[in-house]
Design a protein around this motif. Sequence first.
Motif, PDB file in Angstrom:
ATOM      1  N   TYR A  44       0.830  -1.206   0.000  1.00 51.72           N
ATOM      2  CA  TYR A  44       0.000   0.000   0.000  1.00 51.72           C
ATOM      3  C   TYR A  44       0.866   1.260   0.000  1.00 51.72           C
ATOM      4  N   ASP A  45       1.971   1.237   0.719  1.00 57.77           N
ATOM      5  CA  ASP A  45       2.893   2.375   0.710  1.00 57.77           C
ATOM      6  C   ASP A  45       3.432   2.624  -0.702  1.00 57.77           C
ATOM      7  N   LYS A  46       3.815   1.553  -1.378  1.00 64.28           N
ATOM      8  CA  LYS A  46       4.382   1.691  -2.716  1.00 64.28           C
ATOM      9  C   LYS A  46       3.327   2.106  -3.736  1.00 64.28           C
ATOM     10  N   LEU A  47       2.108   1.646  -3.575  1.00 64.79           N
ATOM     11  CA  LEU A  47       1.023   2.087  -4.456  1.00 64.79           C
ATOM     12  C   LEU A  47       0.766   3.573  -4.276  1.00 64.79           C
ATOM     13  N   THR A  48       0.808   4.038  -3.042  1.00 66.69           N
ATOM     14  CA  THR A  48       0.639   5.463  -2.773  1.00 66.69           C
ATOM     15  C   THR A  48       1.743   6.268  -3.441  1.00 66.69           C
ATOM     16  N   GLU A  49       2.974   5.792  -3.345  1.00 66.45           N
ATOM     17  CA  GLU A  49       4.108   6.475  -3.980  1.00 66.45           C
ATOM     18  C   GLU A  49       3.933   6.542  -5.499  1.00 66.45           C
ATOM     19  N   LYS A  50       3.464   5.455  -6.081  1.00 62.14           N
ATOM     20  CA  LYS A  50       3.267   5.432  -7.535  1.00 62.14           C
ATOM     21  C   LYS A  50       2.157   6.388  -7.950  1.00 62.14           C
ATOM     22  N   TYR A  51       1.113   6.478  -7.147  1.00 55.90           N
ATOM     23  CA  TYR A  51       0.052   7.431  -7.456  1.00 55.90           C
ATOM     24  C   TYR A  51       0.574   8.863  -7.363  1.00 55.90           C
ATOM     25  N   GLN A  52       1.303   9.164  -6.293  1.00 59.64           N
ATOM     26  CA  GLN A  52       1.818  10.514  -6.102  1.00 59.64           C
ATOM     27  C   GLN A  52       2.830  10.900  -7.182  1.00 59.64           C
ATOM     28  N   ALA A  53       3.486   9.908  -7.768  1.00 59.76           N
ATOM     29  CA  ALA A  53       4.425  10.166  -8.864  1.00 59.76           C
ATOM     30  C   ALA A  53       3.711  10.287 -10.210  1.00 59.76           C
ATOM     31  N   GLY A  54       2.411  10.059 -10.214  1.00 60.49           N
ATOM     32  CA  GLY A  54       1.633  10.162 -11.445  1.00 60.49           C
ATOM     33  C   GLY A  54       1.675   8.927 -12.318  1.00 60.49           C
ATOM     34  N   ASP A  55       2.119   7.812 -11.745  1.00 65.26           N
ATOM     35  CA  ASP A  55       2.270   6.585 -12.529  1.00 65.26           C
ATOM     36  C   ASP A  55       0.995   5.757 -12.627  1.00 65.26           C
ATOM     37  N   ILE A  56       0.096   5.902 -11.650  1.00 65.00           N
ATOM     38  CA  ILE A  56      -1.135   5.111 -11.640  1.00 65.00           C
ATOM     39  C   ILE A  56      -2.301   5.979 -11.182  1.00 65.00           C
ATOM     40  N   THR A  57      -3.494   5.520 -11.472  1.00 63.37           N
ATOM     41  CA  THR A  57      -4.707   6.164 -10.972  1.00 63.37           C
ATOM     42  C   THR A  57      -5.678   5.111 -10.477  1.00 63.37           C
ATOM     43  N   PHE A  58      -6.434   5.474  -9.462  1.00 69.05           N
ATOM     44  CA  PHE A  58      -7.476   4.603  -8.918  1.00 69.05           C
ATOM     45  C   PHE A  58      -8.872   5.134  -9.245  1.00 69.05           C
ATOM     46  N   LYS A  59      -8.956   6.145 -10.100  1.00 73.33           N
ATOM     47  CA  LYS A  59     -10.231   6.847 -10.272  1.00 73.33           C
ATOM     48  C   LYS A  59     -11.343   5.952 -10.819  1.00 73.33           C
ATOM     49  N   ASN A  60     -10.997   4.895 -11.552  1.00 67.47           N
ATOM     50  CA  ASN A  60     -12.021   4.005 -12.104  1.00 67.47           C
ATOM     51  C   ASN A  60     -12.134   2.683 -11.345  1.00 67.47           C
ATOM     52  N   ALA A  61     -11.355   2.540 -10.278  1.00 64.61           N
ATOM     53  CA  ALA A  61     -11.327   1.272  -9.541  1.00 64.61           C
ATOM     54  C   ALA A  61     -12.506   1.152  -8.581  1.00 64.61           C
ATOM     55  N   ILE A  62     -12.945  -0.079  -8.401  1.00 66.95           N
ATOM     56  CA  ILE A  62     -13.941  -0.435  -7.379  1.00 66.95           C
ATOM     57  C   ILE A  62     -13.274  -1.460  -6.477  1.00 66.95           C
ATOM     58  N   THR A  63     -13.366  -1.261  -5.168  1.00 67.77           N
ATOM     59  CA  THR A  63     -12.715  -2.194  -4.249  1.00 67.77           C
ATOM     60  C   THR A  63     -13.715  -2.821  -3.280  1.00 67.77           C
TER      61      THR A  63
END
Length: 237
Positions: A44-63
Motif C-alpha cells: 500500500y505504501d508503494k502504491l501510494t508512492e506510484k500514485y503521487q508520482a503520477g504513474d497510476i490512478t485509482f479513479k475508475n477502480a472499485i474495491t
Amino acid sequence: MKIVKVNNKEELSEKATELFVHALNRLEKPVIGLATGSTPEGMYDKLTEKYQAGDITFKNAITFNLDEYASLAADNPNSYRYYMDEKLFNHVDIQKENTHLPNGLAGDLQQECTTYDERIIEAGSLDFLVLGIGLNGHIGFNEPGTAFDSRTHVVELTESTREVNSRFFDSLDEVPTEALTMGLGTIMEAKEIMLLVQGVKKAEILKKVVHGEVAEEVPASILQRHPNTTIITDIEL
C-alpha cells in the motif's frame, strides 16, 4: 499455483505492487479485492508512492475488502475501514463511494452479508484479489472447517485468531468475537488471486496449503483448485 520466491519483505512488497499495478492498468474499470494486516502494508505504501508520482490512478477502480469486524464503527482505529483509509484510500484518487467493506454495525448482519455478496456480483465479480493467510490457514476470516462453497457470512472468531489480532488492541477483551467475511466460494470466483505470505512462522501452514491435501480444515488449501493464483513469499518451499 505460481510461486514467486523473494528474499525479504521489501522484495515481497515490490513484487506485490508490480502485480497489483498490472491488474489496475489492464482493465478500464478494475474490481479489486483487498486485504488488511501487516503483510500488505508495504504494498500500500508503494502504491501510494506510484500514485503521487503520477504513474497510476485509482479513479475508475472499485474495491471490496475481504472482511470487517462486527461491532466496530468505521472511525474506530481498529476497524478495517479505518485501516484502509489510513493505508491507502486517503492518499489516492479513488472515489470513496467505490470502496466497499462489510458494515459491522448493520442491524441485520446476515442480511448485510447477503447484500455484500450481491454488490460484488453486480460489479462483475473480482478481477484481482489480494490475500494474506493466518497461522491456522484462514483466508479472510474463514476459519478451519468453513465450507468451501460458503458465501459472505458472519463468523465467530477462534481464540487463536483473536489472540494474534490482540496486538492491535489494548487488550484481548477488546478484540471483537465476530466478523463478517467473504466466503471461500466468493473468494474462488475472483479471476486472479495474489497470496502474500511472509515470515518463517508461516512456513508450516504454507507448506500444507501448497503441498497438502485440499481440505476444509486448511481453508487456504482450496487455492490449489484456483486457475490463476500467484503466491509471493520469502519462505522456502
